[in-house]
Motif scaffolding. Structure first.
Motif, PDB file in Angstrom:
ATOM      1  N   ASP A   1     -15.024 -11.344 -33.416  1.00 43.45           N
ATOM      2  CA  ASP A   1     -13.772 -10.582 -33.484  1.00 43.45           C
ATOM      3  C   ASP A   1     -14.042  -9.078 -33.459  1.00 43.45           C
ATOM      4  O   ASP A   1     -13.371  -8.323 -32.750  1.00 43.45           O
ATOM      5  CB  ASP A   1     -13.003 -10.931 -34.767  1.00 43.45           C
ATOM      6  CG  ASP A   1     -12.421 -12.338 -34.732  1.00 43.45           C
ATOM      7  OD1 ASP A   1     -12.276 -12.896 -33.629  1.00 43.45           O
ATOM      8  OD2 ASP A   1     -12.107 -12.878 -35.811  1.00 43.45           O
ATOM      9  N   SER A   2     -15.043  -8.664 -34.218  1.00 44.62           N
ATOM     10  CA  SER A   2     -15.392  -7.240 -34.275  1.00 44.62           C
ATOM     11  C   SER A   2     -15.805  -6.723 -32.893  1.00 44.62           C
ATOM     12  O   SER A   2     -15.385  -5.636 -32.476  1.00 44.62           O
ATOM     13  CB  SER A   2     -16.530  -7.027 -35.269  1.00 44.62           C
ATOM     14  OG  SER A   2     -16.910  -5.670 -35.313  1.00 44.62           O
ATOM     15  N   ALA A   3     -16.612  -7.508 -32.184  1.00 45.83           N
ATOM     16  CA  ALA A   3     -17.053  -7.114 -30.840  1.00 45.83           C
ATOM     17  C   ALA A   3     -15.870  -6.983 -29.887  1.00 45.83           C
ATOM     18  O   ALA A   3     -15.792  -6.037 -29.094  1.00 45.83           O
ATOM     19  CB  ALA A   3     -18.062  -8.129 -30.298  1.00 45.83           C
ATOM     20  N   MET A   4     -14.928  -7.925 -29.978  1.00 45.14           N
ATOM     21  CA  MET A   4     -13.761  -7.868 -29.083  1.00 45.14           C
ATOM     22  C   MET A   4     -12.853  -6.690 -29.415  1.00 45.14           C
ATOM     23  O   MET A   4     -12.358  -6.001 -28.527  1.00 45.14           O
ATOM     24  CB  MET A   4     -12.971  -9.175 -29.158  1.00 45.14           C
ATOM     25  CG  MET A   4     -13.648 -10.336 -28.477  1.00 45.14           C
ATOM     26  SD  MET A   4     -12.532 -11.723 -28.150  1.00 45.14           S
ATOM     27  CE  MET A   4     -11.947 -12.095 -29.793  1.00 45.14           C
ATOM     28  N   PHE A   5     -12.621  -6.455 -30.707  1.00 46.19           N
ATOM     29  CA  PHE A   5     -11.732  -5.352 -31.093  1.00 46.19           C
ATOM     30  C   PHE A   5     -12.357  -3.997 -30.775  1.00 46.19           C
ATOM     31  O   PHE A   5     -11.661  -3.055 -30.374  1.00 46.19           O
ATOM     32  CB  PHE A   5     -11.388  -5.446 -32.589  1.00 46.19           C
ATOM     33  CG  PHE A   5     -10.636  -6.698 -32.968  1.00 46.19           C
ATOM     34  CD1 PHE A   5      -9.912  -7.419 -32.019  1.00 46.19           C
ATOM     35  CD2 PHE A   5     -10.654  -7.169 -34.273  1.00 46.19           C
ATOM     36  CE1 PHE A   5      -9.225  -8.576 -32.358  1.00 46.19           C
ATOM     37  CE2 PHE A   5      -9.969  -8.333 -34.626  1.00 46.19           C
ATOM     38  CZ  PHE A   5      -9.249  -9.036 -33.663  1.00 46.19           C
ATOM     39  N   TYR A   6     -13.687  -3.911 -30.954  1.00 43.12           N
ATOM     40  CA  TYR A   6     -14.390  -2.674 -30.597  1.00 43.12           C
ATOM     41  C   TYR A   6     -14.294  -2.446 -29.086  1.00 43.12           C
ATOM     42  O   TYR A   6     -14.136  -1.316 -28.624  1.00 43.12           O
ATOM     43  CB  TYR A   6     -15.847  -2.768 -31.043  1.00 43.12           C
ATOM     44  CG  TYR A   6     -16.675  -1.531 -30.757  1.00 43.12           C
ATOM     45  CD1 TYR A   6     -16.374  -0.310 -31.369  1.00 43.12           C
ATOM     46  CD2 TYR A   6     -17.758  -1.580 -29.886  1.00 43.12           C
ATOM     47  CE1 TYR A   6     -17.129   0.825 -31.115  1.00 43.12           C
ATOM     48  CE2 TYR A   6     -18.523  -0.450 -29.626  1.00 43.12           C
ATOM     49  CZ  TYR A   6     -18.199   0.750 -30.244  1.00 43.12           C
ATOM     50  OH  TYR A   6     -18.954   1.884 -29.979  1.00 43.12           O
ATOM     51  N   LEU A   7     -14.363  -3.529 -28.346  1.00 41.76           N
ATOM     52  CA  LEU A   7     -14.287  -3.423 -26.888  1.00 41.76           C
ATOM     53  C   LEU A   7     -12.908  -2.912 -26.444  1.00 41.76           C
ATOM     54  O   LEU A   7     -12.807  -1.939 -25.697  1.00 41.76           O
ATOM     55  CB  LEU A   7     -14.562  -4.788 -26.252  1.00 41.76           C
ATOM     56  CG  LEU A   7     -14.750  -4.812 -24.732  1.00 41.76           C
ATOM     57  CD1 LEU A   7     -15.615  -5.987 -24.322  1.00 41.76           C
ATOM     58  CD2 LEU A   7     -13.426  -4.891 -23.990  1.00 41.76           C
ATOM     59  N   ILE A   8     -11.844  -3.571 -26.932  1.00 44.96           N
ATOM     60  CA  ILE A   8     -10.503  -3.184 -26.459  1.00 44.96           C
ATOM     61  C   ILE A   8     -10.033  -1.859 -27.063  1.00 44.96           C
ATOM     62  O   ILE A   8      -9.197  -1.170 -26.470  1.00 44.96           O
ATOM     63  CB  ILE A   8      -9.458  -4.291 -26.721  1.00 44.96           C
ATOM     64  CG1 ILE A   8      -9.332  -4.601 -28.214  1.00 44.96           C
ATOM     65  CG2 ILE A   8      -9.803  -5.544 -25.936  1.00 44.96           C
ATOM     66  CD1 ILE A   8      -8.244  -5.622 -28.536  1.00 44.96           C
ATOM     67  N   GLY A   9     -10.625  -1.482 -28.229  1.00 55.39           N
ATOM     68  CA  GLY A   9     -10.209  -0.235 -28.861  1.00 55.39           C
ATOM     69  C   GLY A   9     -11.020   0.972 -28.443  1.00 55.39           C
ATOM     70  O   GLY A   9     -10.521   2.102 -28.463  1.00 55.39           O
ATOM     71  N   THR A  10     -12.278   0.764 -28.046  1.00 55.66           N
ATOM     72  CA  THR A  10     -13.167   1.893 -27.733  1.00 55.66           C
ATOM     73  C   THR A  10     -13.710   1.851 -26.306  1.00 55.66           C
ATOM     74  O   THR A  10     -13.488   2.779 -25.523  1.00 55.66           O
ATOM     75  CB  THR A  10     -14.343   1.937 -28.734  1.00 55.66           C
ATOM     76  OG1 THR A  10     -13.821   2.025 -30.062  1.00 55.66           O
ATOM     77  CG2 THR A  10     -15.239   3.130 -28.471  1.00 55.66           C
ATOM     78  N   LEU A  11     -14.429   0.790 -25.959  1.00 54.92           N
ATOM     79  CA  LEU A  11     -15.067   0.753 -24.635  1.00 54.92           C
ATOM     80  C   LEU A  11     -14.055   0.653 -23.502  1.00 54.92           C
ATOM     81  O   LEU A  11     -14.153   1.405 -22.518  1.00 54.92           O
ATOM     82  CB  LEU A  11     -16.056  -0.414 -24.557  1.00 54.92           C
ATOM     83  CG  LEU A  11     -16.734  -0.618 -23.199  1.00 54.92           C
ATOM     84  CD1 LEU A  11     -17.567   0.601 -22.810  1.00 54.92           C
ATOM     85  CD2 LEU A  11     -17.599  -1.879 -23.193  1.00 54.92           C
ATOM     86  N   TYR A  12     -13.098  -0.260 -23.630  1.00 50.16           N
ATOM     87  CA  TYR A  12     -12.197  -0.476 -22.493  1.00 50.16           C
ATOM     88  C   TYR A  12     -11.364   0.761 -22.136  1.00 50.16           C
ATOM     89  O   TYR A  12     -11.188   1.063 -20.942  1.00 50.16           O
ATOM     90  CB  TYR A  12     -11.282  -1.679 -22.721  1.00 50.16           C
ATOM     91  CG  TYR A  12     -10.530  -2.042 -21.456  1.00 50.16           C
ATOM     92  CD1 TYR A  12     -11.183  -2.676 -20.400  1.00 50.16           C
ATOM     93  CD2 TYR A  12      -9.199  -1.694 -21.286  1.00 50.16           C
ATOM     94  CE1 TYR A  12     -10.526  -2.966 -19.222  1.00 50.16           C
ATOM     95  CE2 TYR A  12      -8.524  -1.994 -20.110  1.00 50.16           C
ATOM     96  CZ  TYR A  12      -9.188  -2.625 -19.086  1.00 50.16           C
ATOM     97  OH  TYR A  12      -8.531  -2.908 -17.918  1.00 50.16           O
ATOM     98  N   PRO A  13     -10.837   1.530 -23.113  1.00 49.66           N
ATOM     99  CA  PRO A  13     -10.119   2.748 -22.728  1.00 49.66           C
ATOM    100  C   PRO A  13     -10.959   3.710 -21.885  1.00 49.66           C
ATOM    101  O   PRO A  13     -10.455   4.322 -20.940  1.00 49.66           O
ATOM    102  CB  PRO A  13      -9.738   3.372 -24.078  1.00 49.66           C
ATOM    103  CG  PRO A  13      -9.618   2.203 -24.994  1.00 49.66           C
ATOM    104  CD  PRO A  13     -10.705   1.262 -24.555  1.00 49.66           C
ATOM    105  N   TYR A  14     -12.269   3.825 -22.216  1.00 47.78           N
ATOM    106  CA  TYR A  14     -13.149   4.660 -21.392  1.00 47.78           C
ATOM    107  C   TYR A  14     -13.276   4.082 -19.983  1.00 47.78           C
ATOM    108  O   TYR A  14     -13.237   4.805 -18.979  1.00 47.78           O
ATOM    109  CB  TYR A  14     -14.548   4.765 -22.021  1.00 47.78           C
ATOM    110  CG  TYR A  14     -14.621   5.545 -23.319  1.00 47.78           C
ATOM    111  CD1 TYR A  14     -13.754   6.608 -23.590  1.00 47.78           C
ATOM    112  CD2 TYR A  14     -15.586   5.230 -24.272  1.00 47.78           C
ATOM    113  CE1 TYR A  14     -13.836   7.316 -24.775  1.00 47.78           C
ATOM    114  CE2 TYR A  14     -15.677   5.933 -25.470  1.00 47.78           C
ATOM    115  CZ  TYR A  14     -14.795   6.970 -25.725  1.00 47.78           C
ATOM    116  OH  TYR A  14     -14.878   7.671 -26.902  1.00 47.78           O
TER     117      TYR A  14
END
Length: 296
Positions: free
Chosen positions: A161-174
């Protein structure tokens, strides 16, 4: 008197001579013929019944099954690719509808006022529909007990869950800021790319996003994978599917992925086979088309 005596003498004799003989001659024969007829009928009916039952089973097997799960998606999107890969990898019976150009239609928005994809329709849902790729994968994994893709143990699940939320909250916007202009996708309101800013400012914002990708990407490598083949351990999890799909978009700007990321994506595709390759082909095909148009 002689007649009477003769009659009475003849009748008992006839009865005695004929009735037992008739009974003896006819009853067993009748039983025998009934038995023969019954056996013949059974012998004739059994294969016929077996054959018709077999045909019925074959017809039932061939008749198309109604799919309970319906997926509305857009083929060029990595968000949609995530759920398409997941559904295949999980072996879920589902149907896909390409809703390109129809997400703002009254019919679609009546079901999904956020007009987003991917969207699933499933009877078990309180409103009948669900959107957001991570939420969809979590729901379906929970519903079907897919622990291999989404572990049940609280600590392991927390990391996914942490990996997915970090992805959609931080990596994906970039990634979105870096790639959407090249993909001809509209950027979100509030983004420089969506504003009336000078093209130079938009270009600066895009370059800044590209430069920012390296840091969160390394977090996935050093923290979430931490020496394991995948975030999920030996097997790809829903977080791995979401990450690999996101990284697919970076090809449109020829982003120089680190070697570990290239090997990681190749390993996921090898592990999931067609389940990954088929949806990925749609994204890659769109990227190739966009790049060819830009070069023309």
């Amino acid at each position: 008197m002689a007649k009477t005596t003769t009659k009475s003498a003849k009748k008992p004799a006839a009865k005695a001579a004929t009735k037992p003989a008739a009974k003896a001659a006819t009853k067993p024969a009748a039983k025998s013929s009934k038995a023969s007829a019954g056996s013949a009928a059974k012998a004739a009916v059994k294969p016929a019944a077996k054959a018709s039952a077999k045909s019925a089973r074959k017809a039932k097997a061939k008749s198309p099954k109604k799919t309970a799960l319906m997926l509305s998606m857009l083929k060029p999107s990595v968000n949609n690719m995530s759920v398409r890969v997941f559904a295949r990898a999980a072996g879920l019976d589902h149907s896909e509808t390409d809703v390109w150009g129809h997400t703002r239609s009254p019919e679609y928005m009546a079901r999904n006022p956020a007009h987003l994809t991917p969207m699933i329709e499933d009877k078990g849902l309180p409103r009948g529909v669900l959107w957001e790729s991570c939420a969809i994968m979590q729901y379906l994994a929970n519903k079907h007990g897919l622990e291999k893709l989404y572990p049940k143990a609280p600590a392991k699940r927390a990391m996914i869950d942490s990996a997915m939320f970090y992805l959609i909250g931080t990596l994906y916007p970039y990634v979105a800021r870096a790639t959407y202009p090249a993909l001809n996708f509209p950027q979100y309101a509030g983004e420089v790319g969506h504003s009336d800013a000078h093209p130079d400012k938009k270009s600066e914002a895009q370059k800044a996003a590209i430069a920012a990708i390296a840091e969160p990407l390394e977090v996935f490598h050093s923290f979430f994978r931490n020496g394991k083949p995948f975030i999920g351990g030996k097997n790809p999890s829903i977080a791995d599917i979401r990450l690999a799909a996101t990284l697919e978009f970076l090809a449109v700007i020829d982003y120089a992925l680190p070697q570990w990321a290239k090997e990681y994506m190749a390993a996921i595709e090898k592990k999931l086979g067609k389940a990954y390759a088929e949806p990925a082909a749609d994204v890659r095909g769109y990227i190739a088309y966009v790049k060819s148009q830009a070069e023309a």
